[in-house]
Design a protein around this motif. Structure first.
Motif, PDB file in Angstrom:
ATOM      1  N   ASP A 134       1.548  -8.886  -1.141  1.00 52.51           N
ATOM      2  CA  ASP A 134       0.234  -8.341  -0.803  1.00 52.51           C
ATOM      3  C   ASP A 134      -0.810  -9.450  -0.920  1.00 52.51           C
ATOM      4  OD1 ASP A 134      -0.713  -5.130  -0.661  1.00 52.51           O
ATOM      5  OD2 ASP A 134      -2.310  -6.595  -1.010  1.00 52.51           O
ATOM      6  N   ALA A 135      -1.933  -9.257  -0.208  1.00 54.36           N
ATOM      7  CA  ALA A 135      -3.004 -10.255  -0.262  1.00 54.36           C
ATOM      8  C   ALA A 135      -3.972  -9.951  -1.404  1.00 54.36           C
ATOM      9  CB  ALA A 135      -3.752 -10.261   1.061  1.00 54.36           C
TER      10      ALA A 135
ATOM     11  N   PHE B 294       4.740  -1.110  11.208  1.00 59.92           N
ATOM     12  CA  PHE B 294       4.025   0.148  10.990  1.00 59.92           C
ATOM     13  C   PHE B 294       2.579   0.061  11.472  1.00 59.92           C
ATOM     14  CE2 PHE B 294       7.630   0.938   8.320  1.00 59.92           C
ATOM     15  CZ  PHE B 294       7.775   2.327   8.330  1.00 59.92           C
TER      16      PHE B 294
ATOM     17  N   GLY C 246       0.838  -1.206   0.000  1.00 59.91           N
ATOM     18  CA  GLY C 246       0.000   0.000   0.000  1.00 59.91           C
ATOM     19  C   GLY C 246       0.865   1.245   0.000  1.00 59.91           C
ATOM     20  N   ASN C 247       0.347   2.310   0.633  1.00 61.29           N
ATOM     21  CA  ASN C 247       1.074   3.592   0.665  1.00 61.29           C
ATOM     22  C   ASN C 247       2.459   3.435   1.281  1.00 61.29           C
ATOM     23  OD1 ASN C 247      -1.138   5.247  -0.289  1.00 61.29           O
ATOM     24  ND2 ASN C 247      -2.107   4.798   1.668  1.00 61.29           N
ATOM     25  N   ILE C 248       2.485   2.843   2.463  1.00 56.31           N
ATOM     26  CA  ILE C 248       3.752   2.753   3.195  1.00 56.31           C
ATOM     27  C   ILE C 248       4.717   1.788   2.515  1.00 56.31           C
ATOM     28  CG2 ILE C 248       4.771   1.983   5.383  1.00 56.31           C
ATOM     29  CD1 ILE C 248       2.840   3.639   6.758  1.00 56.31           C
TER      30      ILE C 248
ATOM     31  N   PRO D  71      -0.644  -0.120  13.722  1.00 52.08           N
ATOM     32  CA  PRO D  71      -0.811   0.468  15.062  1.00 52.08           C
ATOM     33  C   PRO D  71      -1.298  -0.535  16.104  1.00 52.08           C
ATOM     34  CG  PRO D  71      -2.638   1.090  13.639  1.00 52.08           C
ATOM     35  CD  PRO D  71      -1.745   0.224  12.811  1.00 52.08           C
TER      36      PRO D  71
ATOM     37  N   ILE E 238       4.180   7.199  13.562  1.00 51.57           N
ATOM     38  CA  ILE E 238       4.264   8.624  13.229  1.00 51.57           C
ATOM     39  C   ILE E 238       3.363   9.446  14.160  1.00 51.57           C
ATOM     40  CG2 ILE E 238       2.543   8.457  11.360  1.00 51.57           C
ATOM     41  CD1 ILE E 238       5.556  10.560  10.834  1.00 51.57           C
TER      42      ILE E 238
ATOM     43  N   LYS F 161      -3.224  -6.421  -7.157  1.00 51.99           N
ATOM     44  CA  LYS F 161      -1.923  -5.722  -7.078  1.00 51.99           C
ATOM     45  C   LYS F 161      -0.768  -6.624  -7.521  1.00 51.99           C
ATOM     46  CE  LYS F 161      -2.980  -2.299  -3.605  1.00 51.99           C
ATOM     47  NZ  LYS F 161      -2.579  -1.595  -2.407  1.00 51.99           N
TER      48      LYS F 161
ATOM     49  N   ALA G  15       3.451  -3.697   6.888  1.00 49.00           N
ATOM     50  CA  ALA G  15       2.774  -2.497   6.397  1.00 49.00           C
ATOM     51  C   ALA G  15       1.380  -2.863   5.908  1.00 49.00           C
ATOM     52  CB  ALA G  15       3.591  -1.832   5.300  1.00 49.00           C
ATOM     53  N   VAL G  16       0.698  -3.676   6.724  1.00 49.66           N
ATOM     54  CA  VAL G  16      -0.665  -4.104   6.404  1.00 49.66           C
ATOM     55  C   VAL G  16      -1.623  -3.481   7.425  1.00 49.66           C
ATOM     56  CG1 VAL G  16       0.006  -6.302   5.356  1.00 49.66           C
ATOM     57  CG2 VAL G  16      -0.447  -6.216   7.803  1.00 49.66           C
ATOM     58  N   PRO G  17      -2.941  -3.511   7.146  1.00 50.04           N
ATOM     59  CA  PRO G  17      -3.878  -2.987   8.143  1.00 50.04           C
ATOM     60  C   PRO G  17      -3.754  -3.744   9.468  1.00 50.04           C
ATOM     61  CG  PRO G  17      -4.968  -3.369   6.047  1.00 50.04           C
ATOM     62  CD  PRO G  17      -3.602  -3.944   5.921  1.00 50.04           C
TER      63      PRO G  17
ATOM     64  N   VAL H  20       7.189   1.600  14.369  1.00 48.45           N
ATOM     65  CA  VAL H  20       7.335   2.941  13.796  1.00 48.45           C
ATOM     66  C   VAL H  20       5.968   3.587  13.880  1.00 48.45           C
ATOM     67  CG1 VAL H  20       7.993   4.304  11.780  1.00 48.45           C
ATOM     68  CG2 VAL H  20       9.046   2.056  12.171  1.00 48.45           C
TER      69      VAL H  20
HETATM   70  N1  LIG Z   1       3.240   3.887  11.758  1.00 49.89           N
HETATM   71  C1  LIG Z   1       2.908   4.912  11.066  1.00 49.89           C
HETATM   72  O1  LIG Z   1       3.495   5.953  11.170  1.00 49.89           O
HETATM   73  C2  LIG Z   1       1.800   4.756  10.118  1.00 49.89           C
HETATM   74  C3  LIG Z   1       1.381   5.761   9.286  1.00 49.89           C
HETATM   75  C4  LIG Z   1       0.378   5.480   8.408  1.00 49.89           C
HETATM   76  C5  LIG Z   1      -0.166   4.193   8.388  1.00 49.89           C
HETATM   77  N2  LIG Z   1       0.264   3.277   9.258  1.00 49.89           N
HETATM   78  C6  LIG Z   1      -0.230   1.921   9.294  1.00 49.89           C
HETATM   79  O2  LIG Z   1       0.560   1.188   8.360  1.00 49.89           O
HETATM   80  C7  LIG Z   1      -0.212   0.179   7.752  1.00 49.89           C
HETATM   81  C8  LIG Z   1      -0.197   0.386   6.247  1.00 49.89           C
HETATM   82  O3  LIG Z   1      -0.700   1.663   5.923  1.00 49.89           O
HETATM   83  P1  LIG Z   1      -0.945   2.050   4.411  1.00 49.89           P
HETATM   84  O4  LIG Z   1      -1.361   3.465   4.403  1.00 49.89           O
HETATM   85  O5  LIG Z   1       0.225   1.643   3.600  1.00 49.89           O
HETATM   86  O6  LIG Z   1      -2.212   1.121   4.090  1.00 49.89           O
HETATM   87  P2  LIG Z   1      -2.777   0.706   2.655  1.00 49.89           P
HETATM   88  O7  LIG Z   1      -4.213   0.411   2.860  1.00 49.89           O
HETATM   89  O8  LIG Z   1      -2.378   1.697   1.620  1.00 49.89           O
HETATM   90  O9  LIG Z   1      -1.986  -0.654   2.339  1.00 49.89           O
HETATM   91  C9  LIG Z   1      -2.169  -1.837   3.050  1.00 49.89           C
HETATM   92  C10 LIG Z   1      -1.930  -2.978   2.070  1.00 49.89           C
HETATM   93  O10 LIG Z   1      -1.931  -4.195   2.811  1.00 49.89           O
HETATM   94  C11 LIG Z   1      -2.582  -5.165   1.993  1.00 49.89           C
HETATM   95  N3  LIG Z   1      -2.988  -6.288   2.837  1.00 49.89           N
HETATM   96  C12 LIG Z   1      -4.098  -6.462   3.576  1.00 49.89           C
HETATM   97  N4  LIG Z   1      -4.033  -7.626   4.249  1.00 49.89           N
HETATM   98  C13 LIG Z   1      -2.873  -8.204   3.909  1.00 49.89           C
HETATM   99  C14 LIG Z   1      -2.229  -9.407   4.256  1.00 49.89           C
HETATM  100  N5  LIG Z   1      -2.753 -10.278   5.125  1.00 49.89           N
HETATM  101  N6  LIG Z   1      -1.020  -9.672   3.724  1.00 49.89           N
HETATM  102  C15 LIG Z   1      -0.444  -8.828   2.858  1.00 49.89           C
HETATM  103  N7  LIG Z   1      -1.017  -7.678   2.471  1.00 49.89           N
HETATM  104  C16 LIG Z   1      -2.200  -7.371   2.999  1.00 49.89           C
HETATM  105  C17 LIG Z   1      -3.698  -4.419   1.304  1.00 49.89           C
HETATM  106  O11 LIG Z   1      -4.133  -5.105   0.153  1.00 49.89           O
HETATM  107  C18 LIG Z   1      -2.996  -3.107   0.993  1.00 49.89           C
HETATM  108  O12 LIG Z   1      -2.370  -3.159  -0.271  1.00 49.89           O
HETATM  109  C19 LIG Z   1      -1.591   0.296   8.396  1.00 49.89           C
HETATM  110  O13 LIG Z   1      -1.671  -0.589   9.481  1.00 49.89           O
HETATM  111  C20 LIG Z   1      -1.642   1.721   8.901  1.00 49.89           C
HETATM  112  O14 LIG Z   1      -2.493   1.883  10.016  1.00 49.89           O
HETATM  113  C21 LIG Z   1       1.232   3.533  10.083  1.00 49.89           C
END
Ligand SMILES: NC(=O)c1ccc[n+]([C@@H]2O[C@H](COP(=O)([O-])OP(=O)(O)OC[C@H]3O[C@@H](n4cnc5c(N)ncnc54)[C@H](O)[C@@H]3O)[C@@H](O)[C@H]2O)c1
Length: 209
Positions: free
Chosen positions: A117-118, A177, A93-95, A179, A193, A122, A153-155, A191
């Motif tokens: 990714d799941a 990442f 995803g984003n991160i 929470p 933020i 993607k 970096a998953v939900p 990590v």
């Molecule tokens: N720590 C920080 O500073 C910070 C900042 C922003 C987001 N986050 C957290 O980081 C995580 C990722 O954020 P994001 O913005 O990249 O989210 P996002 O929704 O853009 O990406 C998450 C990705 O994980 C994939 N996914 C879901 N379940 C999965 C699994 N079992 N295995 C593999 N992939 C799977 C989704 O398809 C998606 O592509 C979230 O938990 C979010 O809360 C943390």
């Protein structure tokens, strides 16, 4: 060091696998090991193991095999020279995407070698040089590569499940990442933020008072 330049890349890659295998044998209390045993564990030919190791001199003793610890230490010196930590990202995803695109990690010898990714829509897409793989490919990926660190970096709701899966595959630690507090015996660095923002605003407030 000089003749290391001539060692083919696939051999260097296998040395890492041998090292990990020896590490496990050592944990299991196995002091001596034959090339056949290493080969069996890794699913390759024992002649290949002997040939690869012979690049670095005579390690083994006929009939006794290799001293696990001694061979491990020698391999450590050989592959440790230019050691990169191999990292995978779980969640494209984003991160995850931002991290794969971040050059700074490689400069510090953290090499992202895979992103998973799941979401099947993607899978197959590229981020830089890497192609997003499906999480069902993790097991096979671990067989073929040495993977030491996973970036989670998953939900939140998928993080713990992925941690357990990766732990079973032999990962060594996590950058998290998501929470949530991960339940694992392995080292974790969270990590967060939001926490940084809270800490900053706390400091700003204190200055203002
Ligand atoms: N720590 C920080 O500073 C910070 C900042 C922003 C987001 N986050 C957290 O980081 C995580 C990722 O954020 P994001 O913005 O990249 O989210 P996002 O929704 O853009 O990406 C998450 C990705 O994980 C994939 N996914 C879901 N379940 C999965 C699994 N079992 N295995 C593999 N992939 C799977 C989704 O398809 C998606 O592509 C979230 O938990 C979010 O809360 C943390």
């Amino acid at each position: 060091m000089e003749n290391q330049k001539k060692i083919p890349k696939p051999v260097i890659k296998r040395l890492g696998l041998y090292y990990r295998c020896l590490n496990r044998l050592s944990d299991e209390g196995i002091d001596f090991v034959a090339s056949k045993d290493i080969a069996e564990r890794l699913g390759i030919k024992s002649s290949q193991v002997r040939k690869d190791l012979s690049y670095f001199g005579e390690f083994g003793k006929r009939g006794v095999g290799y001293n696990t610890y001694e061979l491990m230490t020698k391999l450590e010196k050989i592959i440790g020279v230019n050691k990169y930590w191999n990292v995978i990202v779980i969640g494209a995803g984003n991160i995850g995407t931002a991290l794969v695109n971040y050059e700074g990690l490689r400069k510090e010898k953290f090499s992202i070698i895979g992103i998973f990714d799941a979401d099947r829509s993607k899978v197959g897409k590229k981020i830089g040089k890497l192609t997003i793989k499906h999480i069902s490919e993790l097991e096979d990926f671990f067989k073929k590569n040495i993977v030491e660190i996973a970036i989670i970096a998953v939900p939140e709701n998928a993080a713990q499940m992925m941690v357990e899966k990766l732990e079973n595959l032999g990962i060594k630690g996590f950058i998290n990442f998501a929470p949530i507090k991960l339940r694992t015996k392995l080292p974790v660095e969270d990590v967060d933020i939001t926490l940084s923002f809270k800490s900053l605003t706390f400091k700003i407030d204190r200055e203002l008072k």
